[in-house]
Design a protein around this motif. Structure first.
Motif, mmCIF file in Angstrom:
data_model
loop_
_atom_site.group_PDB
_atom_site.id
_atom_site.type_symbol
_atom_site.label_atom_id
_atom_site.label_comp_id
_atom_site.label_asym_id
_atom_site.label_seq_id
_atom_site.Cartn_x
_atom_site.Cartn_y
_atom_site.Cartn_z
ATOM 1 N N THR A 90 -46.811 39.549 -13.050
ATOM 2 C CA THR A 90 -47.721 39.386 -11.922
ATOM 3 C C THR A 90 -49.062 40.037 -12.229
ATOM 4 O O THR A 90 -49.136 41.214 -12.584
ATOM 5 C CB THR A 90 -47.122 40.008 -10.651
ATOM 6 N N ALA A 91 -50.123 39.243 -12.133
ATOM 7 C CA ALA A 91 -51.466 39.725 -12.477
ATOM 8 C C ALA A 91 -52.471 38.613 -12.218
ATOM 9 O O ALA A 91 -52.093 37.457 -11.998
ATOM 10 C CB ALA A 91 -51.526 40.139 -13.947
ATOM 11 N N VAL A 92 -53.744 38.988 -12.277
ATOM 12 C CA VAL A 92 -54.808 37.990 -12.363
ATOM 13 C C VAL A 92 -55.013 37.695 -13.841
ATOM 14 O O VAL A 92 -55.199 38.619 -14.639
ATOM 15 C CB VAL A 92 -56.109 38.493 -11.724
ATOM 16 N N TYR A 93 -54.972 36.426 -14.181
ATOM 17 C CA TYR A 93 -55.105 36.007 -15.573
ATOM 18 C C TYR A 93 -56.512 35.469 -15.810
ATOM 19 O O TYR A 93 -57.005 34.634 -15.037
ATOM 20 C CB TYR A 93 -54.070 34.938 -15.902
ATOM 21 N N TYR A 94 -57.118 35.950 -16.884
ATOM 22 C CA TYR A 94 -58.483 35.576 -17.230
ATOM 23 C C TYR A 94 -58.508 34.900 -18.593
ATOM 24 O O TYR A 94 -57.866 35.378 -19.535
ATOM 25 C CB TYR A 94 -59.380 36.815 -17.312
ATOM 26 N N CYS A 95 -59.279 33.831 -18.702
ATOM 27 C CA CYS A 95 -59.534 33.259 -20.013
ATOM 28 C C CYS A 95 -60.879 33.789 -20.517
ATOM 29 O O CYS A 95 -61.737 34.184 -19.722
ATOM 30 C CB CYS A 95 -59.535 31.735 -19.969
ATOM 31 N N ALA A 96 -61.025 33.785 -21.832
ATOM 32 C CA ALA A 96 -62.230 34.337 -22.430
ATOM 33 C C ALA A 96 -62.505 33.657 -23.761
ATOM 34 O O ALA A 96 -61.592 33.129 -24.395
ATOM 35 C CB ALA A 96 -62.082 35.841 -22.626
ATOM 36 N N ALA A 97 -63.776 33.692 -24.169
ATOM 37 C CA ALA A 97 -64.196 33.058 -25.416
ATOM 38 C C ALA A 97 -64.833 34.088 -26.326
ATOM 39 O O ALA A 97 -65.694 34.868 -25.892
ATOM 40 C CB ALA A 97 -65.187 31.930 -25.126
ATOM 41 N N ALA A 98 -64.422 34.073 -27.585
ATOM 42 C CA ALA A 98 -64.952 35.002 -28.587
ATOM 43 C C ALA A 98 -65.526 34.212 -29.755
ATOM 44 O O ALA A 98 -64.957 33.192 -30.144
ATOM 45 C CB ALA A 98 -63.857 35.937 -29.094
ATOM 46 N N PRO A 99 -66.644 34.662 -30.323
ATOM 47 C CA PRO A 99 -67.198 33.966 -31.480
ATOM 48 C C PRO A 99 -66.263 34.095 -32.676
ATOM 49 O O PRO A 99 -65.493 35.054 -32.765
ATOM 50 C CB PRO A 99 -68.519 34.696 -31.724
#
Length: 125
Positions: A90-99
């Motif tokens: 259980t959590a807030v899930y975040y997507c992210a972009a890395a170079p």
């Protein structure tokens, strides 16, 4: 640049969810994509990442064998298939972009340039 995460919701323990993250305004195929999560009262933690070139994936130990990250460069979208969910997921899930960073696997928050708004996953026992 915008990353729009979706697919969160309420699920019983043992169930499955599939998160999606659509990217706008960046050359998606040139970025490593990752998922992080933040539970109430805890710091944001790494969940999974997928390499921009070879589609190789890396997972946190806590989700290995249960979660699968994938990407569709034609749709500018990264996915997180979550199976055998546990209440501790259980959590807030975040997507992210890395170079891209060669063969280096980015697992730290500061290595990611762009972040989505998050989608809440709640797993009931």
């Amino acid at each position: 640049v915008q990353l729009q995460a979706s697919g969160g919701g309420l699920v019983q323990a043992g169930g499955s969810l599939r998160l999606s993250c659509a990217a706008f305004g960046l050359t998606f195929s040139s970025y490593n994509m990752g998922w992080f999560r933040q539970a109430p009262g805890k710091e944001r933690e790494f969940v999974a990442t997928i390499n921009w070139t070879y589609d190789s994936a890396y997972y946190a130990e806590s989700v290995k064998g249960r979660f699968t990250i994938s990407r569709d460069n034609a749709k500018n979208t990264v996915y997180l298939q979550m199976n055998s969910l546990k209440p501790e997921d259980t959590a807030v899930y975040y997507c992210a972009a890395a170079p891209p960073m060669g063969d280096y696997i980015a697992t730290r928050r500061y290595e990611y340039d762009y972040w989505g708004q998050g989608t809440l996953v709640t797993v009931s026992s």
